[in-house]
Write a protein that holds these residues in place. Sequence first.
Motif, PDB file in Angstrom:
ATOM      1  N   ALA A  22      -1.805  -7.386  -8.316  1.00  0.00           N
ATOM      2  CA  ALA A  22      -2.638  -6.355  -8.938  1.00  0.00           C
ATOM      3  C   ALA A  22      -3.331  -5.580  -7.822  1.00  0.00           C
ATOM      4  CB  ALA A  22      -3.673  -6.983  -9.870  1.00  0.00           C
ATOM      5  N   ALA A  23      -3.711  -4.371  -8.128  1.00  0.00           N
ATOM      6  CA  ALA A  23      -4.417  -3.557  -7.149  1.00  0.00           C
ATOM      7  C   ALA A  23      -5.243  -2.506  -7.871  1.00  0.00           C
ATOM      8  CB  ALA A  23      -3.437  -2.886  -6.195  1.00  0.00           C
TER       9      ALA A  23
ATOM     10  N   LYS B  62       2.158  -5.136  -9.942  1.00  0.00           N
ATOM     11  CA  LYS B  62       3.497  -5.325  -9.399  1.00  0.00           C
ATOM     12  C   LYS B  62       4.230  -6.277 -10.334  1.00  0.00           C
ATOM     13  CE  LYS B  62       5.907  -6.469  -5.119  1.00  0.00           C
ATOM     14  NZ  LYS B  62       5.711  -6.949  -3.727  1.00  0.00           N
ATOM     15  N   ARG B  63       5.263  -5.762 -10.978  1.00  0.00           N
ATOM     16  CA  ARG B  63       6.033  -6.533 -11.946  1.00  0.00           C
ATOM     17  C   ARG B  63       7.514  -6.333 -11.671  1.00  0.00           C
ATOM     18  NH1 ARG B  63       3.776  -4.161 -17.638  1.00  0.00           N
ATOM     19  NH2 ARG B  63       1.535  -4.261 -17.221  1.00  0.00           N
ATOM     20  N   ALA B  64       8.320  -7.098 -12.375  1.00  0.00           N
ATOM     21  CA  ALA B  64       9.764  -6.895 -12.307  1.00  0.00           C
ATOM     22  C   ALA B  64      10.110  -5.626 -13.080  1.00  0.00           C
ATOM     23  CB  ALA B  64      10.503  -8.092 -12.895  1.00  0.00           C
ATOM     24  N   ASN B  65      10.848  -4.745 -12.447  1.00  0.00           N
ATOM     25  CA  ASN B  65      11.282  -3.523 -13.121  1.00  0.00           C
ATOM     26  C   ASN B  65      12.584  -3.779 -13.887  1.00  0.00           C
ATOM     27  OD1 ASN B  65      13.317  -3.529 -11.176  1.00  0.00           O
ATOM     28  ND2 ASN B  65      12.400  -1.888  -9.966  1.00  0.00           N
TER      29      ASN B  65
ATOM     30  N   ARG C  36       0.838  -1.213   0.000  1.00  0.00           N
ATOM     31  CA  ARG C  36       0.000   0.000   0.000  1.00  0.00           C
ATOM     32  C   ARG C  36       0.871   1.260   0.000  1.00  0.00           C
ATOM     33  NH1 ARG C  36      -5.326  -1.365   1.079  1.00  0.00           N
ATOM     34  NH2 ARG C  36      -5.561  -3.454   1.933  1.00  0.00           N
ATOM     35  N   GLU C  37       1.921   1.250   0.799  1.00  0.00           N
ATOM     36  CA  GLU C  37       2.801   2.423   0.844  1.00  0.00           C
ATOM     37  C   GLU C  37       3.526   2.609  -0.485  1.00  0.00           C
ATOM     38  OE1 GLU C  37       4.452   5.911   2.115  1.00  0.00           O
ATOM     39  OE2 GLU C  37       2.722   4.790   2.861  1.00  0.00           O
ATOM     40  N   ALA C  38       3.922   1.543  -1.138  1.00  0.00           N
ATOM     41  CA  ALA C  38       4.577   1.642  -2.447  1.00  0.00           C
ATOM     42  C   ALA C  38       3.624   2.243  -3.481  1.00  0.00           C
ATOM     43  CB  ALA C  38       5.070   0.270  -2.897  1.00  0.00           C
ATOM     44  N   ILE C  39       2.353   1.882  -3.411  1.00  0.00           N
ATOM     45  CA  ILE C  39       1.350   2.429  -4.331  1.00  0.00           C
ATOM     46  C   ILE C  39       1.153   3.920  -4.055  1.00  0.00           C
ATOM     47  CG2 ILE C  39      -1.116   2.388  -4.875  1.00  0.00           C
ATOM     48  CD1 ILE C  39      -0.873  -0.741  -4.615  1.00  0.00           C
ATOM     49  N   ARG C  40       0.986   4.298  -2.796  1.00  0.00           N
ATOM     50  CA  ARG C  40       0.834   5.724  -2.448  1.00  0.00           C
ATOM     51  C   ARG C  40       2.066   6.527  -2.888  1.00  0.00           C
ATOM     52  NH1 ARG C  40      -0.886   3.400   2.357  1.00  0.00           N
ATOM     53  NH2 ARG C  40      -3.137   3.429   2.585  1.00  0.00           N
ATOM     54  N   THR C  41       3.247   5.967  -2.700  1.00  0.00           N
ATOM     55  CA  THR C  41       4.480   6.643  -3.108  1.00  0.00           C
ATOM     56  C   THR C  41       4.510   6.842  -4.614  1.00  0.00           C
ATOM     57  OG1 THR C  41       5.684   5.779  -1.210  1.00  0.00           O
ATOM     58  CG2 THR C  41       7.006   6.467  -3.102  1.00  0.00           C
ATOM     59  N   CYS C  42       4.059   5.872  -5.368  1.00  0.00           N
ATOM     60  CA  CYS C  42       4.015   5.983  -6.826  1.00  0.00           C
ATOM     61  C   CYS C  42       3.070   7.108  -7.252  1.00  0.00           C
ATOM     62  CB  CYS C  42       3.593   4.651  -7.439  1.00  0.00           C
ATOM     63  SG  CYS C  42       3.559   4.663  -9.244  1.00  0.00           S
TER      64      CYS C  42
ATOM     65  N   TRP D  70       5.519  -1.675  -7.958  1.00  0.00           N
ATOM     66  CA  TRP D  70       4.149  -1.271  -8.289  1.00  0.00           C
ATOM     67  C   TRP D  70       4.189  -0.051  -9.203  1.00  0.00           C
ATOM     68  CZ3 TRP D  70       0.003  -4.101  -7.184  1.00  0.00           C
ATOM     69  CH2 TRP D  70       0.063  -5.022  -6.146  1.00  0.00           C
ATOM     70  N   ARG D  71       3.502  -0.172 -10.346  1.00  0.00           N
ATOM     71  CA  ARG D  71       3.344   0.955 -11.268  1.00  0.00           C
ATOM     72  C   ARG D  71       1.939   0.911 -11.852  1.00  0.00           C
ATOM     73  NH1 ARG D  71       8.757   1.262 -15.061  1.00  0.00           N
ATOM     74  NH2 ARG D  71      10.312   1.195 -13.383  1.00  0.00           N
ATOM     75  N   ILE D  72       1.554   2.007 -12.453  1.00  0.00           N
ATOM     76  CA  ILE D  72       0.218   2.125 -13.053  1.00  0.00           C
ATOM     77  C   ILE D  72       0.181   1.379 -14.382  1.00  0.00           C
ATOM     78  CG2 ILE D  72      -1.462   3.742 -14.031  1.00  0.00           C
ATOM     79  CD1 ILE D  72      -0.314   5.833 -12.025  1.00  0.00           C
TER      80      ILE D  72
END
Length: 182
Positions: free
Chosen positions: A84-85, A119-122, A11-17, A129-131
């Motif tokens: 996914a989120a 959430k994928r491998a960058n 959740r924090e990673a999503i908010r940070t993004c 997590w990215r859009i």
Amino acid sequence: MEAMVQQMVDREAIRTCVARLARGEDRRSADLIRACWWPGARFDYGVHSGDFDTYLAWVVPGADAIKDTQHLLGQTHIELDGDAAKAETHVFSYHRIDMGEKGERDTCIGGRYLDRFEKRANETGDGEWRIAHRVMLYDWEQDWGQAADWSKGVMGYPFTAGHFSGRAKGDFSENWFAGDGK
């Protein structure tokens, strides 16, 4: 307990993004924006839609008539489902618009981003997590009228240095975070 901690981290990673993207949009930074979207992502802002490359070309360098923007983010509701989120983030966005001979106007929009995250491998192989898809919902819009002249300062006080000029072009905070500011 481990699953609960992972959910908090996700959740924090999503908010940070979401926050990093708003920061990138306000600064018209292609690098910050690119770090928030997956290649092949889609967007629909009602007035413009398409793939990520279309979005990036729309936002960077941005319309010459839009002199400054500021995106203020509210609460983000997140529903996680594995890698996914879905997230809904409230947004209040300010825009200074150059209306040519009519001068500059200040406008604001209130709305919500509906983001599908994955959430994928960058690029380095780490999970990130990215859009993957964004829809912008508009709840209201307000034209605040003739823009205030900030060139001389605020509330009758003059600015003491040139770095108080705004964000869209040459943002002082970039140097500050890099350690070049005071």
